[in-house]
Design an enzyme around this catalytic site. Structure first.
Site, PDB file in Angstrom:
ATOM      1  N   ASP A 151       0.843  -1.193   0.000  1.00 37.40           N
ATOM      2  CA  ASP A 151       0.000   0.000   0.000  1.00 37.40           C
ATOM      3  C   ASP A 151       0.878   1.243   0.000  1.00 37.40           C
ATOM      4  O   ASP A 151       2.000   1.212  -0.526  1.00 37.40           O
ATOM      5  CB  ASP A 151      -0.946  -0.057   1.216  1.00 37.40           C
ATOM      6  CG  ASP A 151      -2.249   0.693   0.992  1.00 37.40           C
ATOM      7  OD1 ASP A 151      -2.195   1.902   0.773  1.00 37.40           O
ATOM      8  OD2 ASP A 151      -3.315   0.068   1.035  1.00 37.40           O
ATOM      9  N   HIS A 224      -3.863   6.175   3.277  1.00 41.67           N
ATOM     10  CA  HIS A 224      -4.504   4.949   2.788  1.00 41.67           C
ATOM     11  C   HIS A 224      -3.887   3.688   3.396  1.00 41.67           C
ATOM     12  O   HIS A 224      -4.594   2.804   3.887  1.00 41.67           O
ATOM     13  CB  HIS A 224      -4.384   4.932   1.260  1.00 41.67           C
ATOM     14  CG  HIS A 224      -5.202   3.890   0.571  1.00 41.67           C
ATOM     15  ND1 HIS A 224      -4.753   2.604   0.378  1.00 41.67           N
ATOM     16  CD2 HIS A 224      -6.431   3.948   0.009  1.00 41.67           C
ATOM     17  CE1 HIS A 224      -5.687   1.927  -0.273  1.00 41.67           C
ATOM     18  NE2 HIS A 224      -6.713   2.709  -0.513  1.00 41.67           N
ATOM     19  N   SER A 561     -11.010  -0.795  -1.156  1.00 35.09           N
ATOM     20  CA  SER A 561      -9.764  -0.711  -0.388  1.00 35.09           C
ATOM     21  C   SER A 561     -10.001  -0.975   1.094  1.00 35.09           C
ATOM     22  O   SER A 561      -9.116  -1.436   1.796  1.00 35.09           O
ATOM     23  CB  SER A 561      -9.157   0.691  -0.507  1.00 35.09           C
ATOM     24  OG  SER A 561      -8.439   0.819  -1.689  1.00 35.09           O
TER      25      SER A 561
END
Ligand SMILES: *[C@@H]1O[C@H](CO)[C@@H](O)[C@H](O)[C@H]1NC(C)=O
Ligand SMILES: *[C@@H]1O[C@H](CO)[C@@H](O)[C@H](O)[C@H]1NC(C)=O
Ligand SMILES: *[C@@H]1O[C@H](CO)[C@@H](O)[C@H](O)[C@H]1NC(C)=O
Ligand SMILES: *[C@@H]1O[C@H](CO)[C@@H](O)[C@H](O)[C@H]1NC(C)=O
Ligand SMILES: *[C@@H]1O[C@H](CO)[C@@H](O)[C@H](O)[C@H]1NC(C)=O
Length: 770
Positions: A151, A224, A561
């Site tokens: 990620d 994220h 996600s």
């Protein structure tokens, strides 16, 4: 600096950039994939160096000299994946692809990110399940399992990654924590962090983003990666809320798991920030480091298996017993948009949970609309005048742009003191509330457009604001249009639980059918992915907009996600509980125990309030407590995957290189591929297919039951399967016949049950013709 030096500097810069321009005009970054390594036990660094040497020699024979080969090389994959990434001319790449030892040559493709109460919603705790029966307790909170996440890196100081109550690092762990200029540190919870930037740099060559050191760190500057990693395995953090909302204890699915961040995603260029060359390098390293599970909340358009660096790399991981999970993508609700479709990957769709950050709208005429928001309250508890953005537009602004509340379209003279009504689309949702704030509106109501349907996302807006559904938006516009003095109020957001119905599919969640191999149903399952609270980065604002100076340790995010790491956390628990289960057994357990009904016991709905199909949710919504005891599993081993690839037309030589050992393709019918779901893209007349079940529970006799859709007749043979011991395997066949032609895809189901376990497979049959 003297002027002479200065001019030399300029000159050399000029030469450099000219050279660069010449070469960049013709050279691109490619991945040359050579298959598997067969390193035995006791492999050493020297062996890896030897592999790199052979890669240089191989490349040298195409680019001329050893020097040139070294210069062109971006990565040498030496551990599990055999291959390298290099700058090549198109002709060189084409020549290399002809070499008999080369499986495939792929362009270094870019991919994008598929941007706490959710555990309770899945009954992982509370909600009627006694703690002693919860997977969470039985699996000891996932201690001992090591889960990696590819990620944007991680914010190591986040409270989710504190290591209180966590024992010493497992001795089998071979990973490291790459240091950087920011004081990045790991601990007993966050046991590894690495970054892979060369593939990105190769693509970004020359762009300004490379000129400063921001690429030499595993630190998450985007939020994220911290969000996804903490959803997978974040430790318990109490009193977590977002602007006072959703207060509770944040935690990951495997709260005591060890986690490792592999940073492969960087600030996006042309919408893509994660490149295949880096993804493959991270996989090669993570497999070697000793992860048990790998989660990836990113993807691109689905492509052929050997042209897809992610699917190749995932195969190598699965071969080593690692479960690989990927997000399905955020390109829904358009059919055929699902990505990460290789059958060895667990592909996750996204749906809602039963929590709302409810900020409803009340109109003067008594109408009431449900809304979602994380904003502050209006200054006074009274009705405010409403104005549509089209009415409030600047004279020179096109109506279409103003309706969307795009920057520079709203006239403060008209919007001042009113609640501005904007349409969702084109510009970021939070950007619209900034536009409203700048235009001195007192509040904003954001109306979904038709394609977003009922999907409501709670955003940290800049002023009192809320988001309403498409249908309610239509009603709101009609009200404003029908009266001279439209008035309304936005209730301050409150956390509401037990929202019904839930789950429902998120509009954004990418849909099947599988665009590469339609015989394999994708996505596989759905999990919570809307308004999920998890850890965030200290380097960025909650809206990700530069001018927003707010910083929060936890934030809500939505996307596949967010759903993928939920399932990764559950896989961590299953892995702790059943360390010997194969990736396909774990996957089958999760799929066959998923549910297709919501909390009102009705079929899970799509974003438009119609019944969702397996093309939206696969086998259904995950049920962790059932997954720990599925009774039977549909298993697939490496040879099954190889036969699958043979069936698709890859030749014996390619398959042998891919697997690393000589392999003779077995002739299979893809409909017999032992996947836990059954899909026949086009059925003419009738077909008989087979499946094999393996007992992983107590002895028992399982009976088949079928849900047969109109237009088909389905029979199963035998109707009963008796299992005497663990590990025993039994086959059955299924005959499906068209009884009414001219129908679109229809959906049914097959369930094997011993009265305690229910082993469910959806059946999808398309293009039905008699
Ligand atoms: C480095 O680049 C980042 C991203 O473009 C930027 O935000 C930052 O200000 C730059 N830092 C320096 C020291 O130039
Ligand atoms: C959140 O919950 C904790 C524990 O129940 C409590 O102490 C705290 O005041 C709450 N915070 C908010 C903002 O509601
Ligand atoms: C209107 O919006 C479009 C993007 O949707 C943009 O390309 C165009 O420049 C905008 N027009 C004006 C006048 O702002
Ligand atoms: C809006 O446009 C103005 C002027 O063009 C610019 O200064 C500002 O940064 C823009 N705001 C956003 C949110 O893009
Ligand atoms: C507003 O009302 C007029 C006339 O009643 C109608 O033509 C128009 O389509 C309406 N607009 C909206 C946005 O409902």
């Amino acid at each position: 600096m003297s002027s002479k030096n200065h001019s030399i500097f300029l000159l050399s810069l000029f030469i450099l950039s000219t050279a660069f321009f010449q070469s960049s005009a013709v050279k691109k970054s490619y991945i040359v994939y050579l298959g598997s390594h067969e390193h035995g036990e006791g492999v050493t660094e020297a062996d890896f160096d030897q592999v790199t040497k052979t890669h240089h020699e191989f490349l040298q024979s195409y680019v001329g000299s050893h020097e040139k080969a070294k210069e062109a090389m971006i990565y040498s994959y030496t551990k599990n994946i055999n291959g390298f990434a290099a700058f090549l001319e198109e002709k060189e790449a084409a020549d290399i692809a002809e070499h008999p030892n080369v499986v495939s040559v792929l362009l270094n493709r870019g991919r994008k990110l598929h941007t706490t109460h959710s555990w309770e919603f899945m009954s992982l705790e509370h909600n009627g399940v006694a703690p002693s029966h919860s997977l969470l307790t039985k699996a000891r909170y996932g201690e001992d399992v090591i889960i990696g996440n590819l990620d944007t890196g991680v914010w190591p100081e986040s409270p989710s990654f504190r290591d209180e109550g966590i024992g010493p690092i497992p001795s089998r762990w071979k990973g490291t924590c790459q240091s950087d200029h920011t004081g990045f540190r790991c601990n007993r919870k966050l046991i590894g962090a690495r970054y892979f930037n060369k593939g990105y740099a190769a693509y970004a060559a020359g762009s300004m983003v490379l000129q400063n050191g921001t690429l030499d760190t595993a630190r998450d500057n985007e939020g994220h990666g911290s969000h996804t990693l903490s959803t997978i395995g974040g430790n318990f953090v109490s009193g977590v809320n977002v602007f006072g909302l959703g207060n509770g204890t944040a935690k990951g699915g495997s709260p005591k798991a060890r986690v490792a961040a592999y940073k492969v995603c960087w600030p996006a260029i042309d919408h893509n920030g994660c490149f295949d060359a880096d993804i493959m390098a991270a996989f090669d390293m993570a497999i070697h480091d000793g992860v048990d599970v790998l989660s990836l909340s990113l993807g691109g358009d689905a492509s052929d298996y050997f042209d897809d660096g992610l699917s190749i790399a995932a195969f190598h991981a699965v071969k080593e017993g690692i479960t690989v999970l990927c997000s399905a993508g955020n390109s829904g609700p358009t059919p055929g948009t699902v990505s990460n479709v290789a059958p060895w990957i667990l592909t996750v769709a996204a749906s809602t949970i039963d929590r709302d950050f409810d900020a409803s709208v009340q109109l003067h005429n008594g109408q009431h609309f449900r809304g979602d928001s994380l904003s502050i309250a209006l200054p006074e508890n009274k009705l405010y005048p409403l104005i549509t953005a089209a009415e409030a537009r600047l004279a020179e602004a096109p109506v279409e742009n103003a309706t969307l509340c795009m920057n520079g379209t709203i006239d403060p003279e008209k919007a001042r003191g009113r609640i501005l009504v904007c349409l969702r689309g084109i510009s970021a949702r939070v950007e619209k509330s900034f536009v409203a704030l700048e235009a001195e509106a007192v509040g904003m109501i954001l109306c979904n457009d038709q394609s977003n349907g009922n999907e409501l996302i709670a955003d940290p807006h800049f002023l009192p604001a809320t988001q309403i559904t498409y249908a309610d938006g239509v009603a709101l516009f009609a009200y404003i249009n029908s009266t001279k003095n439209p008035l309304g109020y936005i209730h301050p957001p409150t956390t509401k639980l037990n929202i019904k119905p839930a789950p429902s599919m998120a509009a954004f969640s990418s849909r099947g059918p599988n665009p590469i191999t339609p015989e394999i149903l994708k996505p596989d399952v759905t999990a919570p992915g809307v308004n999920i609270i998890a850890a965030y980065s200290g380097a960025i604002s909650p809206t990700e907009l530069d001018f927003d100076k707010r910083r929060v340790p936890f934030i809500t995010m939505s996307g596949t996600s967010m759903s993928c790491p939920h399932v990764a956390g559950v896989v961590g628990l299953l892995k702790t509980l059943h360390p010997n289960w194969s990736p396909s057994a774990i996957k089958s357990a999760i799929m066959t125990t998923a549910r297709t009904r919501d909390n009102t016991h009705k079929p899970i709905l799509d974003d438009t309030n119609v019944k969702a199909t397996p093309f939206a949710y696969g086998s259904g919504h995950i049920r962790p407590n059932r997954a720990m005891d599925p009774g039977l599993v549909y298993e697939l081993n490496i040879n099954d995957y190889l036969n699958f690839l043979c069936f698709l037309g890859y030749n014996q030589a390619q398959i042998t290189m891919f697997s690393g050992t000589p392999y003779h393709c077995e002739d299979i019918n893809i409909l017999d591929f032992n996947y836990p779901t059954i899909t026949i893209p086009k059925l003419y007349g009738s077909v008989t297919l087979s499946r094999k079940l393996k007992n992983v529970g107590p002895p028992g006799t399982y009976t088949a039951s079928l849900r047969v859709p109109v237009g088909l007749s389905i029979s199963v043979q035998p109707k009963k399967l008796k299992f005497d011991k663990i590990g025993e395997e039994k086959s059955f066949s299924l005959t499906i016949e068209v009884t009414r032609s001219g129908m679109a895809t229809v959906f049914g189901g097959l369930t094997w049950s011993d009265g305690t376990h229910y082993v469910r497979s959806p059946i999808a049959v398309g293009g039905v013709k008699g």
